[in-house]
Design a protein around this motif. Structure first.
Motif, PDB file in Angstrom:
ATOM      1  N   ALA A 511       0.826  -1.205   0.000  1.00  0.00           N
ATOM      2  CA  ALA A 511       0.000   0.000   0.000  1.00  0.00           C
ATOM      3  C   ALA A 511       0.863   1.261   0.000  1.00  0.00           C
ATOM      4  N   GLU A 512       1.947   1.245   0.756  1.00  0.00           N
ATOM      5  CA  GLU A 512       2.850   2.397   0.774  1.00  0.00           C
ATOM      6  C   GLU A 512       3.494   2.609  -0.592  1.00  0.00           C
ATOM      7  N   TRP A 513       3.852   1.513  -1.251  1.00  0.00           N
ATOM      8  CA  TRP A 513       4.409   1.617  -2.602  1.00  0.00           C
ATOM      9  C   TRP A 513       3.366   2.182  -3.553  1.00  0.00           C
ATOM     10  N   ALA A 514       2.108   1.731  -3.425  1.00  0.00           N
ATOM     11  CA  ALA A 514       1.034   2.233  -4.291  1.00  0.00           C
ATOM     12  C   ALA A 514       0.858   3.739  -4.111  1.00  0.00           C
ATOM     13  N   LEU A 515       0.894   4.206  -2.878  1.00  0.00           N
ATOM     14  CA  LEU A 515       0.776   5.649  -2.624  1.00  0.00           C
ATOM     15  C   LEU A 515       1.937   6.403  -3.258  1.00  0.00           C
ATOM     16  N   ALA A 516       3.137   5.844  -3.167  1.00  0.00           N
ATOM     17  CA  ALA A 516       4.304   6.491  -3.759  1.00  0.00           C
ATOM     18  C   ALA A 516       4.198   6.555  -5.288  1.00  0.00           C
ATOM     19  N   GLN A 517       3.452   5.609  -5.871  1.00  0.00           N
ATOM     20  CA  GLN A 517       3.241   5.625  -7.316  1.00  0.00           C
ATOM     21  C   GLN A 517       2.139   6.605  -7.711  1.00  0.00           C
ATOM     22  N   GLY A 518       1.450   7.186  -6.733  1.00  0.00           N
ATOM     23  CA  GLY A 518       0.353   8.102  -7.019  1.00  0.00           C
ATOM     24  C   GLY A 518      -0.984   7.420  -7.153  1.00  0.00           C
ATOM     25  N   SER A 519      -1.093   6.182  -6.701  1.00  0.00           N
ATOM     26  CA  SER A 519      -2.349   5.439  -6.816  1.00  0.00           C
ATOM     27  C   SER A 519      -3.250   5.760  -5.625  1.00  0.00           C
ATOM     28  N   SER A 520      -4.549   5.647  -5.861  1.00  0.00           N
ATOM     29  CA  SER A 520      -5.521   5.920  -4.806  1.00  0.00           C
ATOM     30  C   SER A 520      -6.213   4.660  -4.305  1.00  0.00           C
ATOM     31  N   ARG A 521      -6.009   3.512  -5.018  1.00  0.00           N
ATOM     32  CA  ARG A 521      -6.692   2.276  -4.625  1.00  0.00           C
ATOM     33  C   ARG A 521      -5.733   1.097  -4.718  1.00  0.00           C
ATOM     34  N   LEU A 522      -5.926   0.179  -3.781  1.00  0.00           N
ATOM     35  CA  LEU A 522      -5.237  -1.103  -3.797  1.00  0.00           C
ATOM     36  C   LEU A 522      -6.298  -2.175  -3.980  1.00  0.00           C
ATOM     37  N   VAL A 523      -6.132  -3.016  -4.992  1.00  0.00           N
ATOM     38  CA  VAL A 523      -7.134  -4.025  -5.332  1.00  0.00           C
ATOM     39  C   VAL A 523      -6.539  -5.414  -5.124  1.00  0.00           C
ATOM     40  N   GLY A 524      -7.323  -6.302  -4.546  1.00  0.00           N
ATOM     41  CA  GLY A 524      -6.911  -7.692  -4.372  1.00  0.00           C
ATOM     42  C   GLY A 524      -7.989  -8.642  -4.853  1.00  0.00           C
ATOM     43  N   ARG A 525      -7.575  -9.809  -5.315  1.00  0.00           N
ATOM     44  CA  ARG A 525      -8.512 -10.832  -5.798  1.00  0.00           C
ATOM     45  C   ARG A 525      -8.360 -12.098  -4.968  1.00  0.00           C
ATOM     46  N   TYR A 526      -9.476 -12.728  -4.735  1.00  0.00           N
ATOM     47  CA  TYR A 526      -9.469 -14.056  -4.144  1.00  0.00           C
ATOM     48  C   TYR A 526     -10.070 -15.015  -5.157  1.00  0.00           C
ATOM     49  N   LEU A 546     -15.798  -5.282  -0.804  1.00  0.00           N
ATOM     50  CA  LEU A 546     -16.100  -6.128  -1.950  1.00  0.00           C
ATOM     51  C   LEU A 546     -16.536  -5.259  -3.134  1.00  0.00           C
ATOM     52  N   ASP A 547     -15.843  -5.392  -4.259  1.00  0.00           N
ATOM     53  CA  ASP A 547     -16.183  -4.648  -5.477  1.00  0.00           C
ATOM     54  C   ASP A 547     -17.035  -5.484  -6.428  1.00  0.00           C
ATOM     55  N   ALA A 548     -16.681  -6.761  -6.564  1.00  0.00           N
ATOM     56  CA  ALA A 548     -17.391  -7.618  -7.516  1.00  0.00           C
ATOM     57  C   ALA A 548     -17.214  -9.066  -7.087  1.00  0.00           C
ATOM     58  N   GLU A 549     -18.191  -9.879  -7.457  1.00  0.00           N
ATOM     59  CA  GLU A 549     -18.133 -11.290  -7.101  1.00  0.00           C
ATOM     60  C   GLU A 549     -18.729 -12.102  -8.229  1.00  0.00           C
ATOM     61  N   SER A 550     -18.086 -13.224  -8.539  1.00  0.00           N
ATOM     62  CA  SER A 550     -18.576 -14.114  -9.589  1.00  0.00           C
ATOM     63  C   SER A 550     -18.137 -15.526  -9.270  1.00  0.00           C
ATOM     64  N   GLU A 551     -18.488 -16.464 -10.144  1.00  0.00           N
ATOM     65  CA  GLU A 551     -18.094 -17.849  -9.926  1.00  0.00           C
ATOM     66  C   GLU A 551     -16.578 -18.005  -9.988  1.00  0.00           C
ATOM     67  N   GLN A 552     -15.906 -17.077 -10.674  1.00  0.00           N
ATOM     68  CA  GLN A 552     -14.452 -17.156 -10.814  1.00  0.00           C
ATOM     69  C   GLN A 552     -13.713 -16.602  -9.599  1.00  0.00           C
ATOM     70  N   GLY A 553     -14.408 -15.829  -8.753  1.00  0.00           N
ATOM     71  CA  GLY A 553     -13.731 -15.278  -7.588  1.00  0.00           C
ATOM     72  C   GLY A 553     -14.294 -13.934  -7.185  1.00  0.00           C
ATOM     73  N   SER A 554     -13.605 -13.292  -6.243  1.00  0.00           N
ATOM     74  CA  SER A 554     -14.061 -12.027  -5.683  1.00  0.00           C
ATOM     75  C   SER A 554     -12.974 -10.974  -5.836  1.00  0.00           C
ATOM     76  N   VAL A 555     -13.415  -9.719  -6.068  1.00  0.00           N
ATOM     77  CA  VAL A 555     -12.501  -8.588  -6.193  1.00  0.00           C
ATOM     78  C   VAL A 555     -12.789  -7.625  -5.049  1.00  0.00           C
ATOM     79  N   PHE A 556     -11.720  -7.213  -4.357  1.00  0.00           N
ATOM     80  CA  PHE A 556     -11.850  -6.325  -3.209  1.00  0.00           C
ATOM     81  C   PHE A 556     -10.999  -5.078  -3.435  1.00  0.00           C
TER      82      PHE A 556
END
Length: 580
Positions: A511-526, A546-556
């Motif tokens: 997350a700290e690296w993402a902020l240093a890159q100028g990003s505002s969101r960190l996204v993870g998949r399960y 939770l952003d999205a969910e499907s049979e293939q997995g979940s995005v957070f």
């Protein structure tokens, strides 16, 4: 099925048997294994070797797709402007002592230079070493005479193996030839007729070594050997004969059992875990391991010991739960065919070996299994047994208060970019880790190297030590900057540090690296699998929505405007001058 028959094959069964099985496999493909594309690039004819690779692959849990090229075209193929390879392919590079006409340096530089060409194509190299000649003009003095071809072959092999460490996979053909015998390894008539240097019965050994090396690189090797006691570690029945009556260490049978124990202990020294599943009285079994004269293995050599009267399948499940390894990582060794059959029926994913009658054959039978091939070894492999012993010691000192327990471990984590010294271990973890792995994406070593060199990627390892042991590198996180959003591609931990919350520190660093890159969101998949259910709720537990969910997995997603996910209060991070 054909693959089941292939698994039972041994290289010692010979060329004729292997070609028969290869034809049967072509007619009736069995259960698919891990798909790999591989090419043979050699200075000699490889048609006969290539014929056996599909059955060698099936035996090791692979489904190989072979790419064919004319012999003697090694440089032409690898240096061609338009590469025929895909990212993640394997290229087997092979020569023979007939090629060694120059100096040791010239020969080594030729093959190492080809590794660089392969790396530019994104392929993984499997370098075959050289077998010495069966006939050397220097005779018995050949190994001692630097001018001899045998001496130069040995020096070339040593230099190639040294250069290969952490870079390419190396197959020690000299050692294979020693097992078979040099005069049986070569076939001069075949060499002069069709430029094929090997005797037919040598080819299964070479095919098996290639397939087993690639399978280990793809995470197919076993990580725990579970053994019986009576008739396996010692002769006799403990319950009937008593500690004084079991045979180990003395007499013909006893010496064979002791040597088998030495082989098992050597496996633990290179990172294979050892456990016991025995139908015995537990207290008596522990006393026998600790006190029986002639015993080589001791209680502390075993990661877990189960001795009771339940079915062996239940005992194995307890071991799996205790050491946090899936049953597909197990080899079960027992002298009783009924016990092997019961385990195979209950847990078909366990690789079971029913031992022969003679104890003298135990070690060769186990050593012949494709699943115990070490592939490439990292420094963490040599410390794994101590790490599990430390885990047991930590559990013995545990209190009912989890915070108190974690604080008492005095954990120190080092998070740093993946580099040349940690690349091999990072790729090994990505290939093998199943339980604490959010996506189980299998990146090859070449792919991990490219990711680590790309400034758009966060590619880090986590090294952990506590007051009991240095556990080495036990975590990996790969994340890509997609412009305003950083997406976690891979987040995993070794099973032996699950429950210590060190993943908190990896997430915070990303997350700290993402902020240093100028990003505002960190996204993870399960992405759910049969083995990673324990991390299903990891992202929600760390403040991801939770952003999205499907049979293939979940995005957070995690909004970085509010800061980064909290680090574990029980893990101190070492000071790092450079990196994350």
């Amino acid at each position: 099925m054909a693959t089941d028959v292939a698994v039972e094959l041994s290289p010692a069964d010979g060329y004729v048997t292997w070609t028969q099985r290869a034809k049967a496999l072509a007619r009736e493909p069995g259960t698919p294994g891990v798909a790999v594309r591989m090419a043979l690039l050699a200075t000699y004819t490889t048609d006969f070797l290539a014929e056996l690779l599909p059955v060698a692959g099936a035996r090791a849990g692979l489904t190989p797709e072979l790419l064919s090229f004319p012999f003697g075209q090694v440089e032409q193929v690898l240096l061609a402007p338009q590469t025929p390879f895909h990212e993640g392919d394997y290229v087997v590079l092979a020569g023979t002592h007939h090629d060694i006409t120059g100096t040791v340096d010239e020969t080594v530089n030729r093959w190492v230079g080809l590794w660089d060409a392969a790396a530019r194509s994104g392929v993984r190299v499997v370098q075959l070493g050289f077998a010495p000649p069966a006939v050397d003009a220097y005779g018995p003095a050949a190994w001692r005479a630097p001018q001899s071809l045998s001496h130069r072959v040995r020096e070339i092999n040593a230099r190639l193996a040294e250069h290969a460490a952490g870079r390419v996979l190396f197959v020690d053909v000299e050692q294979l030839a020693a097992q078979v015998g040099l005069r049986q390894w070569e076939d001069p008539r075949s060499w002069y007729r069709v430029r094929q240097p090997y005797a037919p019965d040598s080819l299964p050994w070479l095919a098996a070594a290639i397939a087993d090396t690639i399978a280990a690189d793809r995470g197919r090797s076993a990580r725990c050997v579970v053994v019986d006691l009576d008739g396996t570690l010692w002769g006799g029945i403990l319950g009937d004969d008593g500690i004084e009556g079991i045979r180990v260490g003395t007499g013909a049978d006893g010496e064979a059992f002791a040597d088998f124990q030495r082989y098992l202990r050597a496996l633990t020294e290179r990172g294979v875990l050892l456990a016991v599943a025995s139908k015995n009285d537990r207290d008596l079994a522990l006393r026998a391991i600790a006190e029986a004269p002639g015993m080589v293995l001791r209680v502390e050599d075993f990661t877990h010991i189960v001795a009771d009267w339940r079915p062996k399948s239940e005992q194995l499940q307890e071991i799996s739960d205790k050491i946090r390894l899936g049953l597909s990582s197990f080899v079960f060794v027992d002298d009783n065919p009924a016990e092997c059959a019961q385990v195979a029926a209950a847990h078909p994913e366990v690789r079971a070996l029913c031992l022969p009658a003679a104890a003298a054959k135990f070690a060769p039978e186990l050593a012949a299994l494709p699943w115990l091939h070490p592939g490439s070894l990292s420094s963490e492999d040599f410390t794994r047994q101590r790490s599990y012993q430390a885990l047991a010691a930590a559990e013995r000192t545990a209190t009912d208060d989890l915070d108190e327990f974690l604080a008492g471990l005095e954990m120190v984590a080092t998070i740093e970019p993946i580099n040349s010294t940690t690349l091999d271990r990072a790729a090994q973890l990505i290939a093998k880790t199943n339980q604490f792995n959010l996506t189980t994406r299998r990146h090859t070593q070449t792919q991990v190297r490219k990711i680590a060199e790309d400034p758009q990627w966060f590619a880090a390892t986590l090294r952990l030590r506590d007051r009991f042991a240095d556990h080495g590198i036990v975590g990996v996180l790969l994340a890509e900057d997609l412009g305003g959003t950083v997406e976690i591609d891979t987040l995993l931990l070794s099973c032996r540090v699950i429950g210590r919350n060190v993943e908190n520190n990896l997430l915070a660093a990303a997350a700290e690296w993402a902020l240093a890159q100028g990003s505002s969101r960190l996204v993870g998949r399960y992405l759910p699998t049969a083995r990673n259910a324990l991390v299903r709720d990891l992202y929600p537990g760390h403040g991801f929505a939770l952003d999205a969910e499907s049979e293939q997995g979940s995005v957070f997603g995690y909004d970085l405007s509010g800061g980064v996910p909290a680090r574990s209060p029980h893990v101190r991070e070492a000071q790092i001058q450079h990196g994350y």
